[in-house]
Write a protein that holds these residues in place. Structure first.
Motif, mmCIF file in Angstrom:
data_model
loop_
_atom_site.group_PDB
_atom_site.id
_atom_site.type_symbol
_atom_site.label_atom_id
_atom_site.label_comp_id
_atom_site.label_asym_id
_atom_site.label_seq_id
_atom_site.Cartn_x
_atom_site.Cartn_y
_atom_site.Cartn_z
ATOM 1 N N GLN A 73 5.466 2.636 -5.681
ATOM 2 C CA GLN A 73 5.094 3.076 -7.018
ATOM 3 C C GLN A 73 4.355 4.410 -6.973
ATOM 4 N N SER A 87 -2.569 -2.677 -8.840
ATOM 5 C CA SER A 87 -1.613 -2.879 -7.748
ATOM 6 C C SER A 87 -1.832 -4.215 -7.061
ATOM 7 N N ASP A 91 -5.767 1.755 -11.617
ATOM 8 C CA ASP A 91 -4.415 1.575 -11.079
ATOM 9 C C ASP A 91 -4.452 0.881 -9.729
ATOM 10 N N LYS A 103 1.932 -3.987 -15.161
ATOM 11 C CA LYS A 103 1.248 -5.244 -15.483
ATOM 12 C C LYS A 103 1.720 -5.831 -16.810
ATOM 13 N N PHE A 151 1.362 1.240 -11.786
ATOM 14 C CA PHE A 151 0.919 -0.143 -11.614
ATOM 15 C C PHE A 151 0.314 -0.678 -12.910
ATOM 16 N N TRP A 164 2.942 -1.382 -1.757
ATOM 17 C CA TRP A 164 2.465 -0.678 -2.947
ATOM 18 C C TRP A 164 2.773 0.813 -2.919
#
Length: 403
Positions: free
Chosen positions: A268, A76, A72, A293, A289, A265
């Motif tokens: 999230q 990010s 993760d 994607k 994250f 970031w």
């Protein structure tokens, strides 16, 4: 000349308060577009519940959580257009870098540390004022690893007590004695105390200057406290909504308001922490994250708030489904590895190696040697005996892992 002046006067300027409200505000749609979000919301709730229930009784839950912290964190940076290799992040986290760490790698490590800290603390820690202050690095409180919290508290008390003593301007009284040696020792003690007072003042001055933000790095007009307050208002508005929808609104509000200049970031992670706080994911911290994607940028950055909320919900669903598939795959690999331990002596290091390799995407000989307390050569022998897959293909700095 009067006509341009009349035109200029006819244009009324908006007050500063109105401009700030437009910049900092986030209004949750009222009524919510239930026709668009009802289906994705139900799917996301179901997928999260299924994954969390599977992990609650899984023998590899800790390994699953540890591995997904790394994936993760890399995701990010991927969303920001930066590429961080998974094996580089693992080696950097272990302090065994094969090259000088890049700026992107250090940022990914910051995300990794923040995820670990949120996952390690209580359910409501991340969204509390103290937790949020640490996560945003406010006033130098950047203790994301959480190491020595009690030591720091105790050290703070000792430092305060010492500071109270050192602030005294009176010199230490010399012991009344005719012994010249004792008088010399007392004079030395007085000189040391005076030097300690000077060093303490310099240290406090340095710390005060370090907390002041450099205008070359930070925008001085960027009011982070006001933006955080606006983001908290959006959380209050979504308090009565289902947990998954509230997390989607929290993530979208953070992206719209942009509270922090250098930690975009964090939104999230706080949305994932909200899912834990609301009791939706008690056994893991959602990898938002990783799910984001899979969503096209046009949907993530759409001008329509309903489209963005559906994209957030679809990202939660994608993350939960990917996590479930990864869990089943790693559990199968663990079963296959445990079969190779049949007939081994009780002092064998292979069971410990199986447990360790499940907590990292890749492991190197140095990492194995440090974890198991053996030599690097013995670590390579254990890897060959266990039959782990080569992950890097390098001749030097080799690393292994499971599918």
């Amino acid at each position: 000349m009067t006509e341009p002046i009349r035109l200029i006067d006819s244009v009324s300027t908006a007050p500063d308060k109105v401009i700030k409200a437009l910049l900092l505000g986030y209004k949750t749609p009222d009524p919510l577009p239930w026709a668009a979000i009802a289906g994705p919301l139900a799917t996301a709730e179901d997928a999260l519940a299924r994954l969390d229930e599977r992990l609650a009784k899984s023998p590899i839950r800790d390994g699953w959580v540890s591995r997904n912290h790394f994936t993760d964190a890399c995701a990010s940076l991927w969303l920001e257009g930066e590429l961080v290799h998974l094996e580089d992040l693992v080696l950097h986290d272990a302090g065994m870098d094969i090259r000088a760490p890049t700026h992107e790698l250090t940022r990914a490590r910051a995300v990794l540390r923040a995820r670990r800290r949120i996952d390690r603390e209580k359910l409501d820690w991340a969204l509390s004022p103290a937790g949020l202050a640490i996560l945003r690095g406010q006033d130098g409180m950047d203790d994301l690893d959480g190491v020595g919290g009690e030591q720091e508290g105790g050290g703070g008390r000792n430092a305060k007590e010492a500071g109270d003593v050192l602030e005294a301007d009176e010199p230490l009284a010399l012991a009344a004695s005719d012994d010249p040696l004792l008088e010399a020792f007392a004079a030395v003690d007085a000189a040391i105390a005076k030097a300690d007072r000077a060093l303490a003042r310099d240290s406090r001055t340095h710390m005060r200057r370090a907390t002041e933000r450099d205008p070359l790095v930070y925008d001085i007009d960027w009011d982070e406290d006001a933006r955080i307050a606006a983001w908290r208002d959006s959380l209050d508005e979504a308090r009565s909504l289902p947990p998954t929808l509230a997390a989607a609104i929290a993530a979208d509000a953070w992206r719209s308001i942009e509270p922090l200049q250098h930690r975009p970031w964090l939104g999230q992670l706080l949305a994932a922490a909200l899912l834990r706080q609301r009791g939706k994911t008690r056994s893991h911290l959602a990898c938002l994250f990783d799910g984001l994607k899979t969503i096209p940028r046009e949907r993530r950055r759409s001008r329509d708030i309903a489209t963005r909320l559906v994209a957030e919900l679809d990202a939660i669903t994608a993350a939960a489904e990917a996590g479930l598939k990864a869990h089943d795959r790693w559990l199968n690999q663990r079963t296959l590895l445990l079969r190779k331990l049949t007939g081994r002596r009780s002092t064998s290091k292979l069971p410990a190696l199986v447990d360790y390799v499940l907590t990292r995407p890749v492991v190197s000989a140095g990492m194995i040697a440090e974890e198991l307390g053996i030599t690097s050569r013995a670590a390579v022998s254990l890897v060959i005996e266990l039959g782990l897959r080569e992950a890097t293909g390098r001749g030097r700095y080799r690393a292994w892992g499971i599918l």
